[in-house]
Design a protein around this motif. Structure first.
Motif, PDB file in Angstrom:
ATOM      1  N   GLU A 164       3.503 -35.787  38.777  1.00  0.00           N
ATOM      2  CA  GLU A 164       2.219 -35.573  38.085  1.00  0.00           C
ATOM      3  C   GLU A 164       2.170 -34.122  37.627  1.00  0.00           C
ATOM      4  O   GLU A 164       2.201 -33.186  38.447  1.00  0.00           O
ATOM      5  N   PHE A 165       2.123 -33.917  36.304  1.00  0.00           N
ATOM      6  CA  PHE A 165       2.002 -32.558  35.779  1.00  0.00           C
ATOM      7  C   PHE A 165       0.539 -32.146  35.776  1.00  0.00           C
ATOM      8  O   PHE A 165      -0.319 -32.852  35.241  1.00  0.00           O
ATOM      9  N   ILE A 166       0.257 -30.995  36.370  1.00  0.00           N
ATOM     10  CA  ILE A 166      -1.083 -30.410  36.370  1.00  0.00           C
ATOM     11  C   ILE A 166      -1.039 -29.203  35.441  1.00  0.00           C
ATOM     12  O   ILE A 166      -0.177 -28.335  35.570  1.00  0.00           O
ATOM     13  N   HIS A 167      -1.965 -29.142  34.494  1.00  0.00           N
ATOM     14  CA  HIS A 167      -1.946 -28.100  33.473  1.00  0.00           C
ATOM     15  C   HIS A 167      -2.813 -26.927  33.926  1.00  0.00           C
ATOM     16  O   HIS A 167      -4.023 -27.052  34.082  1.00  0.00           O
ATOM     17  N   GLY A 168      -2.161 -25.783  34.131  1.00  0.00           N
ATOM     18  CA  GLY A 168      -2.841 -24.627  34.699  1.00  0.00           C
ATOM     19  C   GLY A 168      -3.543 -23.763  33.676  1.00  0.00           C
ATOM     20  O   GLY A 168      -3.528 -24.034  32.464  1.00  0.00           O
TER      21      GLY A 168
ATOM     22  N   VAL B 294       4.219 -36.281  43.331  1.00  0.00           N
ATOM     23  CA  VAL B 294       4.361 -34.843  43.539  1.00  0.00           C
ATOM     24  C   VAL B 294       3.584 -34.134  42.440  1.00  0.00           C
ATOM     25  O   VAL B 294       3.763 -34.436  41.255  1.00  0.00           O
ATOM     26  N   HIS B 295       2.719 -33.217  42.814  1.00  0.00           N
ATOM     27  CA  HIS B 295       1.881 -32.506  41.856  1.00  0.00           C
ATOM     28  C   HIS B 295       2.519 -31.162  41.522  1.00  0.00           C
ATOM     29  O   HIS B 295       2.604 -30.275  42.381  1.00  0.00           O
TER      30      HIS B 295
ATOM     31  N   ASP C 254       6.717 -35.689  29.715  1.00  0.00           N
ATOM     32  CA  ASP C 254       5.811 -36.400  30.621  1.00  0.00           C
ATOM     33  C   ASP C 254       6.127 -37.883  30.664  1.00  0.00           C
ATOM     34  O   ASP C 254       5.879 -38.557  31.678  1.00  0.00           O
ATOM     35  N   LYS C 255       6.690 -38.421  29.589  1.00  0.00           N
ATOM     36  CA  LYS C 255       7.043 -39.845  29.531  1.00  0.00           C
ATOM     37  C   LYS C 255       8.468 -40.095  30.017  1.00  0.00           C
ATOM     38  O   LYS C 255       8.785 -41.192  30.483  1.00  0.00           O
TER      39      LYS C 255
ATOM     40  N   PHE D 289       5.165 -25.123  41.545  1.00  0.00           N
ATOM     41  CA  PHE D 289       4.805 -24.530  40.268  1.00  0.00           C
ATOM     42  C   PHE D 289       6.025 -24.347  39.377  1.00  0.00           C
ATOM     43  O   PHE D 289       7.110 -23.997  39.850  1.00  0.00           O
ATOM     44  N   VAL D 290       5.818 -24.553  38.080  1.00  0.00           N
ATOM     45  CA  VAL D 290       6.743 -24.092  37.057  1.00  0.00           C
ATOM     46  C   VAL D 290       6.146 -22.790  36.527  1.00  0.00           C
ATOM     47  O   VAL D 290       5.066 -22.783  35.940  1.00  0.00           O
ATOM     48  N   GLY D 291       6.839 -21.687  36.764  1.00  0.00           N
ATOM     49  CA  GLY D 291       6.282 -20.371  36.473  1.00  0.00           C
ATOM     50  C   GLY D 291       6.476 -19.951  35.030  1.00  0.00           C
ATOM     51  O   GLY D 291       7.394 -20.413  34.339  1.00  0.00           O
TER      52      GLY D 291
END
Length: 380
Positions: free
Chosen positions: A62-66, A35-36, A54-55, A196-198
């Motif tokens: 999967e963390f995506i850095h915005g 999941v992204h 993250d660990k 999204f994490v807002g």
């Protein structure tokens, strides 16, 4: 410490992590098919790595850095204009500290200061106002930079300058807004985003409803989050639960700080002083419609672009990134910082090639500080 220790409780964190693992299993997410989730705010990126989230979270996430670092998304051409302003002999240039070492094509503000320019770091635009009062024979320019979080303080300072008739104070306005780049990312066919994490601080000003389009038009969940470990873990869990349940809603995990409709005083100041730019260039994203703010004509006396003939109205041109710099690809989630061939080699905090290694909210700085400085081969 009230409202801090409670959100760093390792026992509570373990309980939330167990719930996250259950939901990940229910969704069927795996390391091969994760999941992204994009955390928009650079402060969240640093918190994720500072606390090792993250660990701790399962492989199926999967963390995506915005692009949630205003210093990082500032194009090099605007840094060049800052240097140009600062090098004028009549100018005292004032700025927040994290903008000092962002490289332009010729030099950074730090280098310009070393070369003799009168550049002063301030904690608030009110500090710049005071410098203007004490130096009536000099032009004091404040580098107005940031998302909706810092925009109100600049607006209130301009209003105060207008009330005082302070003729030697101007703002070089580079304030930008969060919703338009999210839309640009969602419209990008190459982006794979599930939720999204807002941003918490931005939402404290604007509330939660400016994100409604994410759920309504794109069918993606967003959860406004705080900055402590349990804030972020709970927000990730809330995003995952929406995905599991087939929902797409805007939820507010950070309700102890973020009001639904934002801060009315701040919103009123922003509307009074600023108007939308037709477009604004974002480093890594290009021109995005209605994503930047400019000072309204009623306050033109305090607009450095108008007073000194610089910026978009003066025909500013886009500047290419330095050769080998992958900041744009990192900010749009296409690669991780360690996949940049310059990471930890040609680009370090001491000698940065790009803005992401400089800013206190930059993804590359987070990886370097908390994740080790070992580069890896770029993904195919």
């Amino acid at each position: 410490m009230k409202y801090a220790d409670e959100f760093r409780d390792p026992i509570a964190a373990r309980a939330v992590l167990d719930e996250i693992a259950k939901v990940v299993d229910q969704i069927g997410a795996t390391a091969e098919k994760p999941v992204h989730i994009m955390e928009i705010c650079g402060g969240h990126t640093h918190a994720i790595f500072r606390y090792g989230l993250d660990k701790l979270t399962p492989e199926g996430i999967e963390f995506i850095h915005g692009p949630g670092c205003p210093v990082c998304v500032l194009p090099m051409s605007r840094v060049d204009e800052c240097v140009e302003l600062a090098e004028r002999p009549e100018v005292i240039f004032t700025t927040f500290g994290d903008a000092m070492r962002v490289p332009g094509t010729r030099k950074s503000l730090m280098q310009a200061k070393a070369d003799g320019a009168d550049i002063r770091m301030v904690y608030s635009p009110l500090d710049a106002l005071e410098i203007a009062r004490r130096n009536p024979d000099r032009e004091v320019v404040f580098f107005g930079l940031g998302f909706e979080t810092t925009t109100p303080s600049t607006a209130l300072s301009i209003q105060q300058a207008a009330r005082e008739g302070l003729e030697n104070f101007t703002v070089f306005c580079n304030h930008i807004t969060v919703p338009p780049p999210i839309k640009a990312l969602l419209d990008d066919p190459h982006m794979v985003l599930d939720g999204f994490v807002g941003p918490g601080h931005v939402s404290m000003v604007i509330g939660v409803h400016p994100y409604d389009f994410i759920a309504e038009d794109y069918g993606k969940p967003l959860v406004v989050a705080g900055f402590e470990p349990l804030d972020l873990l709970q927000s990730v869990l809330m995003v995952l639960e929406q995905i599991r349940d087939g929902r797409a809603e805007i939820e507010n995990q950070y309700a102890r700080v973020v009001p639904e409709n934002g801060n009315p005083v701040s919103i009123a100041a922003i509307k009074d002083v600023y108007e939308e730019r037709p477009s604004f260039e974002w480093r890594g994203l290009g021109e995005i419609d209605a994503s930047g703010l400019r000072i309204r004509p009623a306050y033109a006396a305090f607009d450095a672009e108008a007073k000194f003939g610089i910026g978009y109205g003066a025909g500013a041109r886009s500047v290419q990134e330095p050769e080998g710099c992958a900041c744009g690809a990192v900010m749009t989630g296409r690669i991780k910082p360690v996949q940049c061939e310059q990471f930890g080699k040609g680009c370090t905090p001491e000698m940065p090639l790009g803005a992401l290694m400089v800013s206190s909210e930059g993804a590359c700085a987070a990886y370097y500080q908390y994740g080790g400085a070992r580069a890896v081969e770029p993904a195919e």
